[in-house]
Scaffold this motif. Structure first.
Motif, PDB file in Angstrom:
ATOM      1  N   UNK A 105     -15.886 -19.578  -6.867  1.00 22.21           N
ATOM      2  CA  UNK A 105     -14.921 -20.657  -6.626  1.00 22.21           C
ATOM      3  C   UNK A 105     -13.527 -20.250  -7.123  1.00 22.21           C
ATOM      4  N   UNK A 106     -13.508 -19.540  -8.234  1.00 18.05           N
ATOM      5  CA  UNK A 106     -12.193 -19.094  -8.751  1.00 18.05           C
ATOM      6  C   UNK A 106     -11.529 -18.107  -7.793  1.00 18.05           C
ATOM      7  N   UNK A 107     -12.338 -17.186  -7.270  1.00 22.04           N
ATOM      8  CA  UNK A 107     -11.744 -16.145  -6.422  1.00 22.04           C
ATOM      9  C   UNK A 107     -11.398 -16.635  -5.028  1.00 22.04           C
ATOM     10  N   UNK A 108     -12.190 -17.593  -4.520  1.00 19.85           N
ATOM     11  CA  UNK A 108     -12.021 -17.935  -3.110  1.00 19.85           C
ATOM     12  C   UNK A 108     -11.495 -19.345  -2.876  1.00 19.85           C
ATOM     13  N   UNK A 109     -11.560 -20.204  -3.901  1.00 25.32           N
ATOM     14  CA  UNK A 109     -11.074 -21.578  -3.733  1.00 25.32           C
ATOM     15  C   UNK A 109     -12.040 -22.478  -2.996  1.00 25.32           C
TER      16      UNK A 109
END
Ligand code: NAD
Length: 511
Positions: free
Chosen positions: A84-88
């Motif tokens: 979730x942090x890397x891809x949103x």
């Protein structure tokens, strides 16, 4: 700073990239870009490790995969946090795509691998009494896997598990946009006890991917854009190595007059906006029969307006993964607006959120001279076009350079199937969409610009092998009738055999 930015510094002799969270723009860290020498060294290590890995056999190899599955379940929170942090994307999308689906991939391939890769005894026609045939499945050797950012674990893990089960060593080059998720994949395979260098990750960008293609690998499994796919195909042609290309799509959904309108509208909404529309097989075009179009549009607009966008807490639609992508969405929507499309909802970047957010957008009055109907958008947009007949819908659905998946929505399943057979796409779903990749019994891949080759399917693991026929002479006699010396008697004997085999009923039966 951009989501991925080339930093003006060299770390340990390597270029350095800075990576940000696309939803919050927070700094996620830096990566060192593997050099050509790093890549070559990884491939050499993989080559040295591969024969022992192949030699232990598929049942033993599967045991490591079961342990990998245990790791996925145990580390689900780490995976969801990082993805979730890397891809949103939303947490539930991460859990669904990157953990749940991956557990299913591992289970299915590991369960079926021994049967898929079992030796086969083949019949030999004509020479049957004298020879027999065994077909065995040999690993290619070192497989290079190059992946995109929209499913950072899933799109790497699925080909990796298949290639490993087939006895290959794997060198994975993940997207530079999501490099940290693949580190977790590496940690999990290490924790599963995989022998050293059987699976390696090389971190870097397009240059690193290009270096991998020329580093002496034996096969490439690529997932990504059409433009890069062409470069991969060229490099593989130069190096004479097999490849599969899983590329982009512009997948049509055809909504027939007799569709369950509620399901069609809910299905179109979910499959256009899931993963913020950043799914290769997401619904990118809707053709709806004119007589139900108003009702259909009203329903999808209502659905879409209810979607919550965010970067924390409970929400339905996440951010776009990188600037390049949001620029494409802007360009497509603005082109459609300028050419007369109606924007029912959305149609702009989300002004209330800091990161790369584009509001879920529904457009109608779209025509085939608009970019949004022709080029892959890969974002949360649903362009709708009215049609007057199913014939017209099929014709328009096929009027594209792509052909990954398609969907038909109708209560008449027979009609749906006959329409599906006329749509030029790698796969077609009836009353569903974006589902083929998860149906592991089905081959997945595209026609036209959407790709070359297939992944998944009941013979999937064979794609990571070459079939090696072993032909065995039964009796080991001193010579064969067609070996030296050539004599006139051999010649007339061959003529007699020709006449017998292809001119007499019993001969024809034997041939
Ligand atoms: P991309 O082509 O830009 O990058 C994909 C990967 O290729 C990355 O790891 C990148 O670093 C690498 N790469 C870039 N240039 C390279 C080169 N010259 N040589 C070797 N490697 C190179 O794609 P993307 O933007 O990361 O992903 C989005 C695209 O992927 C969309 O078009 C989407 O439809 C497609 N996609 C397809 C599938 C499928 O299964 N068909 C699945 C997911 C995504």
């Amino acid at each position: 700073m951009a989501i991925v930015e080339r930093l003006d510094k060299i770390t340990n002799g390597r270029r350095t990239l800075g990576i940000r969270n696309p939803a919050t723009l927070e700094d996620l860290g830096e990566i060192e870009v593997a050099t050509e020498a790093d890549v070559r060294a990884a491939v050499e290590r993989a080559r040295a490790a591969q024969p022992a890995w192949e030699s232990i056999g598929v049942v033993e190899r599967a045991k490591y995969m079961w342990k990998l599955r245990d790791q996925l379940v145990a580390r689900q929170d780490d995976i969801v946090d990082m993805v979730t942090k890397e891809s949103g994307k939303t947490r539930i999308e991460a859990l669904m795509m990157e953990v749940f689906a991956c557990c299913d991939f591992i289970t299915y391939w590991s369960k079926h691998a021994p049967k898929m890769l079992a030796d086969r005894r083949g019949r030999v026609h004509l020479l049957r009494p004298l020879k027999y045939l065994k077909l065995v499945y040999r690993a290619h050797g070192v497989v290079g896997i190059i992946t995109p950012w929209n499913g950072p674990i899933a799109l790497a893990l699925n080909p990796t598990v298949q290639a490993l089960l087939a006895g290959n060593a794997v060198v994975l080059k993940p997207s530079e946009v999501t490099p940290f998720s693949s580190q977790i994949l590496k940690e999990m395979l290490d924790a599963a006890g995989l022998p050293e260098n059987v699976f390696q990750v090389i971190i870097g960008d397009g240059e690193t991917g290009a270096a991998l293609l020329d580093a002496g690998i034996d096969k490439v499994s690529f997932t990504g854009s059409v433009n890069t796919g062409r470069k991969i195909g060229e490099a593989c042609g130069r190096n004479l190595i097999p490849f599969t290309l899983e590329l982009g799509g512009k997948d049509p959904a055809i909504i027939c007059s007799d569709a369950n309108l509620e399901r069609a509208a809910n299905g179109a909404t979910f499959n256009a906006f899931f993963n913020t529309g950043q799914v290769c097989m997401s619904v990118e075009r809707v053709y709806v029969m004119d007589d139900i179009a108003d009702e259909f549009i009203a329903k999808v607009v209502e659905n879409t307006k209810a979607l919550r966008q965010g970067d924390s807490g409970e929400f339905d639609v996440g951010s776009i993964c990188m600037e390049r992508q949001i620029d494409i969405i802007d360009r497509h929507v603005e082109d459609a607006r300028a050419k007369g499309a109606t924007i029912h909802t959305g149609g702009r970047r989300n002004p209330d959120l800091k990161g790369l957010f584009y509001e879920p957008t529904v457009l109608s009055g779209v025509t085939h001279d608009m970019l949004i109907a022709r080029e892959e958008t890969f974002g949360p947009v649903m362009p709708i076009m009215r049609v007057n007949s199913e014939e017209e819908a099929i014709e328009r659905a096929n009027d594209t350079d792509y052909g990954l998946t398609a969907s038909v929505w109708t209560k008449d399943l027979k009609k749906g199937e006959s329409m599906a057979r006329r749509i030029n796409a790698g796969s077609v779903a009836i009353n569903d969409a974006s589902i083929t990749y998860g149906i592991l019994e089905a081959q997945f891949g595209g026609v036209k610009n959407s790709g070359v080759g297939r992944i998944n399917g009941t013979d999937a693991l064979k794609a990571y092998c070459y079939e090696q026929p072993i032909i065995i002479d039964r009796f080991g006699r001193d010579t064969e009738p067609n070996w030296y010396p050539f004599t006139a008697k051999d010649y007339s004997g061959m003529q007699k055999a020709l006449k017998f085999l292809y001119k007499t009923p019993i001969g024809r039966w034997m041939a």
